[in-house]
Design an enzyme around this catalytic site. Structure first.
Site, PDB file in Angstrom:
ATOM      1  N   ARG A   1      29.972  10.830 -62.332  1.00  0.00           N
ATOM      2  CA  ARG A   1      30.284  11.786 -61.041  1.00  0.00           C
ATOM      3  C   ARG A   1      31.421  10.872 -60.064  1.00  0.00           C
ATOM      4  O   ARG A   1      30.873   9.929 -59.544  1.00  0.00           O
ATOM      5  CB  ARG A   1      29.129  11.989 -60.222  1.00  0.00           C
ATOM      6  CG  ARG A   1      29.059  13.093 -59.048  1.00  0.00           C
ATOM      7  CD  ARG A   1      28.089  13.030 -57.995  1.00  0.00           C
ATOM      8  NE  ARG A   1      28.187  11.657 -57.173  1.00  0.00           N
ATOM      9  CZ  ARG A   1      26.915  11.165 -56.496  1.00  0.00           C
ATOM     10  NH1 ARG A   1      25.888  11.497 -56.696  1.00  0.00           N
ATOM     11  NH2 ARG A   1      27.518  10.100 -55.892  1.00  0.00           N
TER      12      ARG A   1
ATOM     13  N   HIS B 254      28.064  12.432 -53.780  1.00  0.00           N
ATOM     14  CA  HIS B 254      27.448  13.781 -53.957  1.00  0.00           C
ATOM     15  C   HIS B 254      28.055  14.940 -53.219  1.00  0.00           C
ATOM     16  O   HIS B 254      27.942  15.985 -54.210  1.00  0.00           O
ATOM     17  CB  HIS B 254      25.832  13.566 -53.566  1.00  0.00           C
ATOM     18  CG  HIS B 254      25.134  14.637 -53.667  1.00  0.00           C
ATOM     19  ND1 HIS B 254      24.726  15.423 -54.989  1.00  0.00           N
ATOM     20  CD2 HIS B 254      24.710  15.628 -52.755  1.00  0.00           C
ATOM     21  CE1 HIS B 254      23.988  16.461 -54.803  1.00  0.00           C
ATOM     22  NE2 HIS B 254      23.919  16.519 -53.596  1.00  0.00           N
TER      23      HIS B 254
ATOM     24  N   TYR C  80      25.304   3.056 -52.015  1.00  0.00           N
ATOM     25  CA  TYR C  80      24.523   2.680 -53.361  1.00  0.00           C
ATOM     26  C   TYR C  80      25.266   2.591 -54.561  1.00  0.00           C
ATOM     27  O   TYR C  80      24.483   2.335 -55.643  1.00  0.00           O
ATOM     28  CB  TYR C  80      23.425   3.933 -53.435  1.00  0.00           C
ATOM     29  CG  TYR C  80      24.104   5.239 -53.803  1.00  0.00           C
ATOM     30  CD1 TYR C  80      24.762   5.874 -54.875  1.00  0.00           C
ATOM     31  CD2 TYR C  80      24.399   6.045 -52.442  1.00  0.00           C
ATOM     32  CE1 TYR C  80      25.401   6.857 -54.678  1.00  0.00           C
ATOM     33  CE2 TYR C  80      24.830   7.210 -52.672  1.00  0.00           C
ATOM     34  CZ  TYR C  80      25.278   7.815 -53.520  1.00  0.00           C
ATOM     35  OH  TYR C  80      25.995   8.976 -53.816  1.00  0.00           O
TER      36      TYR C  80
END
Ligand SMILES: Cc1ncc(C[n+]2csc(CCOP(=O)(O)OP(=O)(O)O)c2C)c(N)n1
Ligand SMILES: Cc1ncc(C[n+]2csc(CCOP(=O)(O)OP(=O)(O)O)c2C)c(N)n1
Ligand SMILES: [Mg+2]
Ligand SMILES: [Mg+2]
Lengths: 336, 337, 337, 336
Positions: free
Chosen positions: D249, D253, D262
């Protein structure tokens, strides 16, 4: 009492006393089960659900665990588990008769076990919810750095609930000390395992990165050994194990079921002959832990206890009606 | 047996509530090949015998034994419904409907709305509910209030064989998801006349079960029978009870509720589900919103107490459940107010 | 800042509703090592920032990132709670609580009762709910009515930072499962004075937010702020509104509801959840059961319409949601009745 | 246009026209994605969730299926799937801008796809519910003896929902024509796959008795081939297949996420270099299906379409407020 050569049970770490106790508890479970059925038929109780055919695996699994230390999240056929964990026939009979003195005080159906003192976690009817509770208990053991494990069992039909998958994954990610035991008794009510379970339950463990072991549920020593190894893995931080115990549900699903609609007498008879308790008895006789006389006295003692339990529970009072209002919430708000 | 209705002679048969449900399913399966049943043990007839004999008649594809997984039963039914099937998803006991809550509330209820009518989800979920005696906490629940108030769902809870058959047929011809709550105690306890001919009972319409002038009692499901029995009893004492059976819980038949309430000005709502947050609360709220000036006395609710569910011991069960005696006593109280 | 309360000077700080929640969790985790948080992405602070900084402070075991599986989050929390832990299970959005419905309704709510007090299940489930604007159907829902009326659960829905902190602390010291609904719009929109000292707000007690004589408005969560704003506005027109914030939805504070209703005899209930089957129905039912004779006019409910949830487009959103203007108009109507 | 030797795509049954179309749709998905982000940043839309890095696998999978015949139950990042299935940039932009003309009429968030005409099943936000819908659609295909399959996709985080397990088992028991594709993009919001998934997603298939295939999601030909084979298995009655497409990805998000909390910039940069679209472009150039000029004109055409779609959707009206009340139930009660 024991024979000269090193017996199989000693090889795997079980003393003669222990196997004899296992045998005794298997008998208790069986006799309780037969009695509970009779009582239900007589109209004195509303319901019975039988564990006949599964006692060997249940007792063996529980004996590989530590009483009042490890936690038990059994399912509704696990008379052998709860008796091994410390419940008495007296308590089981009170549960069957749904009397005031029952742990659940007559609130739940028979076979809905609970006994905090013995670390037997309260169960419900919706299947498989307890599998996640076991994972939570295992998580708390890790948090507190305690060497306890959580044991949970469920039927092969119930293994298809979403909760079981979520439990496997959660336990797998955190390598939690939990033992999952599927008691594959070939049927979920009327549905045979091959119409219920795609693939094999035991093979699912690999998908979560932990071992799956299939055992002959009628062989208590094999079950014991598998659970013992699973416990060792668990406490050393290596994570969960899935054990699939192959068994057969001898009785109809429950007293509300007519199994002759979906299986034959012959099939049932065939499996009756594989009875694990009889095989274990033969083994114990063979290796000298048991002889005919001891067997008779063990059986008599079981029957005595059962008769007393039955008599007591039959006469014991029902809960008083207004007790229905109690314990919805903590009386003092909890205050923890 | 025959009876005259709107001038036409209908042939009627006495049948149980359970038979009525079975015959509704069977007839709709004959009528529309897209109708099929799926659920746990439905092949052998289901644990309630609702589908008894149907596998022999329609084959095991249309009376489909599923794995033991309620979310799958409902979710698969939803998928099939979206592409033209008309599934009847049987939940073995209504107590076990909660694993499917997400599929029901997040999916079935919202499919038409969220897609602006591009898709629809015409499933029927049959759920046997209520206490029969000896079912304990998890084989006796009335979970209708959990789903009540979820727009997009229709909820039906018949009390008679006639209504059960007619409403199930209506549900099977409806374009939207219908939760069909079958009271387990009604299955064999209730029998009444059911026409041989095809008929439906419209979803969303309550039924006046008894005309009366002194008090109004509104109920649904098994408690309707307790209410009717109690009404007979108090009639002897000169209390005339008007009884409304809601039949459909969602959408509620608001005009019928208001009419029944206004008729006597003394209203009691009776249901087996626990009181707080039950369907009765909405019924009371509707009346107090629209007919306050026509109320002579406070709205009464006679329901199970606010405890998790009925206990297994007979003493607990009797204490918990509404019955004709309790309703009768409450009727007297209401009449005297 | 300081203020006098029962004679003692408390130090106070202005903080947001979100900070209040975070500080309640942090303080309780300091106080009791059995308290821990688990949920999706809670380690990084959660998608709402409720747990921001907490992993650094308490470690990743006590601020535990779980797999994406709500039934597991709640089910695991239940297991841990039964053996002495005090888990805070975070549901990322309340819209995603339904996969956990079975664990909440069949398990958490019934553990004490079914075992006759042998076991208990003191978990707190935090669920951010309600619309913030631009959340659409699935990031805006108010699912409280689904769980309302399930005895064994407690349900809390604070509207202020003070209450959020005090109620969350109370929930964490409670012996029973508490569903803690945090209105997402309140997180940053609402700030108020919160004591530095340890305090709790008792579960089960409503709060009078404003004294008034003409009309009574009962609400909870974000709509309390709309109600208070509208009350200010109508005050200028000479309408004096009495405003009650329920704070706890289960158990409802019945005495406070009845007192507030009786005070003016004109009652309006306001909530963001859709009308039918909402908490407002029970509030109306309670009033019409106990205070009918003190009501001057019908009980009004101002709620979202009975459609599945709020639409994403701003036009749909505005139409759907209660706001101060809508409340003000309804207040005028009620006052004039 | 094609080179002399037999190209890899021809070997697996794709024509030059098809691979060119695949490439075009990948570009559409990418350009749409970039534009939607810009629009969100400008404040004109509320939300965007990106599929960047997953387009190759999505388009390849959809191309192995039959448009308006098979059914698609995609998840929220599947711009490549829905564009391949028949949705247009025009429609996607209306969805982004939540306008009245959008299929969902502005009710749902962007990326909540629906298009009945194109057999794209309406999706919601709660993850994994669609996996069971696909099984139900597959069941109906079997009942009607139609040779269609249902395709569904989901993230690796979402694979842990109970519904996925129940779907696998249900499909496995009845050998249903369904293709499960897990788009393993390494993260579920902030949680890396190894903290989310115990074991490997692909290995779970074996536990249900059907094949699991792991593919390089950046290699569209590999994905195409796997899905094609899965489709063949499905229609010949051999049951479901699980495909795990390994991806990354690239974007945070969603527009509500800050991924730098993160993961590192370096990690993201590394994966950007593995971009499947660029690799596919190189392949097409190499085997002569594409040349620089054609590439330019394909890109220009995509941009033209995108610009028009953006302009149109921006100006299009929102739904009228009262439309909120429509379509809770069928207008005529359904009458089916
Ligand atoms: C969630 C849920 N659905 C349905 C039931 C009804 N039910 C009780 S036992 C059972 C079959 C269980 O089969 P299995 O898991 O194989 O266990 P077994 O009874 O064979 O020991 C069913 C369907 C239930 N208790 N819970
Ligand atoms: C049932 C449910 N729980 C939580 C969420 C919030 N949520 C949305 S996407 C997401 C992560 C999904 O990760 P993955 O499945 O790996 O898909 P990806 O986003 O990486 O493509 C989460 C937690 C949700 N949408 N549904
Ligand atoms: Mg079984
Ligand atoms: Mg992912």
């Amino acid at each position: 009492m024991a024979s000269q050569t090193v017996t199989k049970h000693r090889q795997i770490g079980l003393t003669d006393e222990q196997v004899l106790e296992m045998y005794t508890i298997m008998l208790k479970a069986r006799r309780y089960d037969e009695r509970a059925l009779l009582i239900q038929r007589s109209g004195k109780t509303a319901f019975h659900i039988s564990g006949i055919g599964q006692e060997t695996a249940q007792v063996a699994a529980a004996f590989a665990l530590q009483k009042q230390h490890d936690y038990f999240c059994p399912y509704y056929r696990d008379y052998g588990v709860v008796l091994s964990a410390g419940m008495t026939l007296h308590e089981l009979m009170l549960l069957s008769f749904v009397k005031a003195e029952d742990v659940n005080a007559g609130r739940q159906m028979p076979a809905h076990f609970s006994h905090r003192k013995h670390h037997i976690v309260t169960g419900s009817s919706p299947v498989s919810t307890q599998v996640l509770h076991a994972v939570g208990i295992a998580l708390s053991a890790v948090m507190d750095q305690e060497d306890r494990v959580a044991f949970t069992s469920f039927g092969e039909g119930s293994s298809n609930q979403g909760d079981v998958h979520e439990a496997f994954n959660f336990a797998g990610v955190f390598k939690l000390p939990v033992i999952f035991m599927c008691e594959n008794n070939q049927y979920a009510i009327s549905i045979p395992a091959h119409r219920q379970v795609a693939g094999r339950v035991v093979d699912r463990a690999a998908g979560y990165g932990f071992p799956g072991v299939r055992v002959d549920g009628n062989d208590p020593l094999e079950v014991y050994q598998a659970v013992k190894e699973a416990r060792e893995r668990a406490v050393r931080g290596a994570g969960p194990t899935l054990i699939e115990a192959m068994l057969y549900r001898i009785s109809p699903h429950s007293t509300a079921d007519d199994d002759m609609i979906y299986r034959t007498k012959e099939e049932v008879e065939y499996h009756k002959e594989q009875d694990g308790i009889q095989k274990f008895r033969a083994y114990l006789l063979e290796c000298g832990v048991l002889d005919e006389e001891l067997d008779r006295s063990v059986n008599e003692e079981v029957m005595r206890e059962l008769n007393e339990a039955t008599k007591y529970a039959d006469k014991a009072p029902y809960p008083s009606p207004e007790d229905a209002l109690k314990h919805v919430y903590a009386e003092d708000g909890g205050g923890i | 047996m025959s009876m005259l209705k709107t001038g036409v002679a209908y042939k009627m048969a006495i049948m149980t509530y359970l038979e009525a449900i079975r015959s509704a399913m069977s007839e709709e399966m004959e009528r529309d090949e897209n109708v099929f049943v799926l659920g746990e043990d439905v092949g052998k007839g289901g644990v309630m015998n609702a589908t008894k004999g149907m596998r022999d008649r329609f084959g095991e594809r249309r009376v489909l034994d599923t794995p033991l997984a309620e979310s799958a039963i409902v979710g698969v039914a939803i998928g099939a419904a979206m592409v033209g099937k008309k599934p009847i998803a049987e939940i073995q006991f209504a107590d076990f409907i909660f694993p499917a809550a997400n599929q029901i509330i997040s999916e079935a209820a919202k499919i038409r709305y969220r897609s602006n009518n591009d898709w629809q989800c015409p499933i029927v979920i049959r759920a046997p509910y209520g206490a029969t005696g000896g079912g304990g906490l998890y084989h006796s629940q009335c979970p209708e209030a959990v789903f009540f108030g979820t727009p997009g769902l229709k909820i039906v809870a018949p009390s008679s064989a006639y209504d059960a058959k007619g409403l199930l047929k209506a549900a099977l011809r409806d374009g939207d998801p219908v939760l069909f709550f079958e009271h387990k105690k009604c299955y064999l306890y209730v029998s009444d006349e059911v026409p041989d001919e095809d008929y439906t009972v419209p979803i969303g319409k309550a039924a006046v079960k008894r005309e009366g002038d002194d008090i109004t009692v509104i109920s649904y499901g098994m408690t309707v029978h307790h209410v009717l029995k109690a009404a007979e009893e108090v009639q002897k004492e000169g209390i005339s009870a008007h009884v409304l059976d809601l039949r459909t819980l969602q959408p509620l038949d608001v005009p019928a509720i208001l009419e029944a309430a206004a008729k006597t000005g003394k209203v009691m709502i009776v249901h087996e589900d626990n009181k707080t947050g039950g369907v009765g609360a909405e019924v009371a709220a509707i009346i107090s919103e629209h007919k306050l000036y026509e109320l002579d006395v406070p709205i009464m609710r006679l329901c199970a107490p606010d405890v998790p569910a009925v206990g297994m011991a007979p003493t607990l069960e009797k204490f918990y459940l509404p019955n004709a005696d309790k309703v009768r006593d409450a009727m007297r109280l209401l009449a005297e107010m």
